[in-house]
Design an enzyme around this catalytic site. Structure first.
Site, PDB file in Angstrom:
ATOM      1  N   HIS A 397      36.784  -1.351  34.407  1.00  0.00           N
ATOM      2  CA  HIS A 397      36.123  -2.355  35.228  1.00  0.00           C
ATOM      3  C   HIS A 397      34.600  -2.323  35.054  1.00  0.00           C
ATOM      4  CE1 HIS A 397      36.340  -5.521  38.015  1.00  0.00           C
ATOM      5  NE2 HIS A 397      37.259  -5.043  38.831  1.00  0.00           N
ATOM      6  N   ASP A 401      35.619  -7.626  33.611  1.00  0.00           N
ATOM      7  CA  ASP A 401      35.792  -8.178  34.951  1.00  0.00           C
ATOM      8  C   ASP A 401      37.261  -8.498  35.199  1.00  0.00           C
ATOM      9  OD1 ASP A 401      33.067  -8.032  35.418  1.00  0.00           O
ATOM     10  OD2 ASP A 401      32.700 -10.080  34.711  1.00  0.00           O
TER      11      ASP A 401
END
Length: 425
Positions: A397, A401
């Site tokens: 992450h 995204d």
């Protein structure tokens, strides 16, 4: 008679120390030139240390699990003549395999005689093991399937691999001894057990533990699961195998998955990337080097299909098969086990419904394939039977995204559900 001292060789790449993983000889053994004496582990590879001389082992320089400096005394061998106590010619280390995100245990194995190689079954000689009915012995999925095909209960087989792992050779030795399930004494179903087993975390197991802990601590993992209707692509695969299988080879689902990755990544270059979090640099790669998780007797390995973007279905299939065979036989080279940009992991029929794969740093994505099941689905108001499969994928992450990850998997879904689009340029 003289003494020939072999020092820990310089493996290269600026490595100053290595971990002694496994001895293949013991004090008193006679060894011959080029016989493997020990395995040592660097941060990147398992390395064989061969003997440059004939002679008798008179001293070992360390214990498995010990970290030894390059240049320190590894082993002393008594040889004919004056020997060379001061400085031994360094044997050329042989790289065996690169560590991957896998489960693999290394322990000391028995020394090998040098007079002649033992028959295959002799490696696994020993009495039958009677484990409890609920005890699950260590064995790879391939070994478990082989045992099932042979009608062998694994709990009755003595394992000679690391930490008692059962190998294919152990199954053959079991059959060669003429033992059968019917003749095996049944252990007491409710007998109390007080035994314990301590397994040193050394060698490859230590490196893998470090890599997995590092991956989970450094990367911001998140997983995304989506179901895919693979009925159409499975029909296409069956059609191609019927028409071209005899001349081009049989196709599994993996080449289609690799092709789907390649096509989908064109719109998501941030996912085909490596992240150097120390330098704070993301490197996006045009080449798609797909790591294919492969189960072997020694554990999970990840050989790499290089330049998947330039391969046809059959080219990918042939390369996957070649690499898988090399990995299972322990013949995969260091280059073949490193350099992936994205990893594809699958346990096939054992893949379960959902998984949460761990990233293979410095990659930022890993695509997990679950098993195919037939399920009733509603299509245009009608209940029909379709072949469904989940993709359980993990992303870093810090780089990817959530929306991009979801769109990427949805792109793969669209390609597989409409397989003609895999080949539309």
């Amino acid at each position: 008679m003289g003494t020939h001292v072999i020092k820990m060789p310089d493996i290269g790449e600026g490595i100053a120390e290595v971990e002694l993983s496994v001895w293949h000889v013991k004090v008193g053994d006679m060894v011959v030139e080029d016989q493997v004496l020990a395995d040592v582990m660097t941060d990147k590879a398992m390395v064989d240390i061969p003997s440059p001389v004939h002679g008798k082992v008179i001293a070992l320089g360390g214990q498995p699990g010990e970290v030894m400096a390059v240049g320190s005394v590894l082993i002393s061998i008594e040889v004919e003549g004056a020997g060379n106590v001061k400085e031994s010619a360094q044997p050329a280390p042989v790289v065996k395999e690169a560590p991957v995100a896998a489960t693999k245990v290394e322990t000391v194995v028995e020394s090998k005689p040098v007079t002649a190689p033992a028959p295959k079954a002799a490696v696994c000689q020993g009495p039958m093991v009677a484990r409890e009915a609920d005890e699950r012995p260590l064995a790879s999925p391939a070994v478990r399937k082989h045992a099932l095909d042979l009608g062998i209960q694994l709990r009755l087989v003595r394992g000679t691999g690391p930490a008692g792992r059962i190998l294919h050779d152990d199954l053959e030795a079991y059959l060669a001894q003429g033992q059968s399930n019917a003749s095996a004494p049944a252990p007491a179903a409710y007998a109390q057990r007080t035994d314990e087993q301590q397994i040193p975390v050394i060698g490859m197991r230590r490196k893998i533990a470090q890599r997995m802990q590092d991956a989970t601590q450094r990367a911001a993992h998140f997983s995304y699961v989506e179901e895919i209707d693979v009925t159409a692509v499975e029909e296409l695969r069956a059609h191609l195998n019927e028409k071209h299988g005899a001349t081009r080879g049989k196709l599994t689902l993996l080449p289609f998955l690799v092709r789907a990755l390649v096509v989908a990544l064109r719109d998501f270059p941030q996912i085909n990337a490596r992240y150097d979090d120390e330098a704070q640099v993301i490197t996006r790669l045009g080449a798609v080097h797909v790591g294919i998780a492969t189960q072997a007797d020694i554990g999970l390995m990840v050989p790499v299909v290089r330049h998947a973007e330039a391969r046809s279905l059959w080219d990918s299939a042939a390369e996957i098969s070649r690499l898988a065979t090399a990995a299972r036989n322990g013949k995969a080279s260091r280059d073949e086990l490193s350099g992936s940009t994205i990893t594809l992991t699958s346990l096939g029929a054992l893949g379960g419904i959902v998984s949460t794969p761990v990233l293979n740093l410095p990659e930022v994505a890993i695509v997990g394939v679950n098993k195919i099941v037939e399920r009733p689905m509603v299509i245009k108001g009608q209940i029909v039977i379709r072949k469904m499969m989940n993709l359980s994928s993990s992303f870093d992450h810090r780089v990817v995204d959530g929306m991009d990850a979801a769109l990427f998997i949805q792109a793969i879904r669209g390609l597989l559900e409409q397989p003609a689009t895999l080949f539309v340029e």
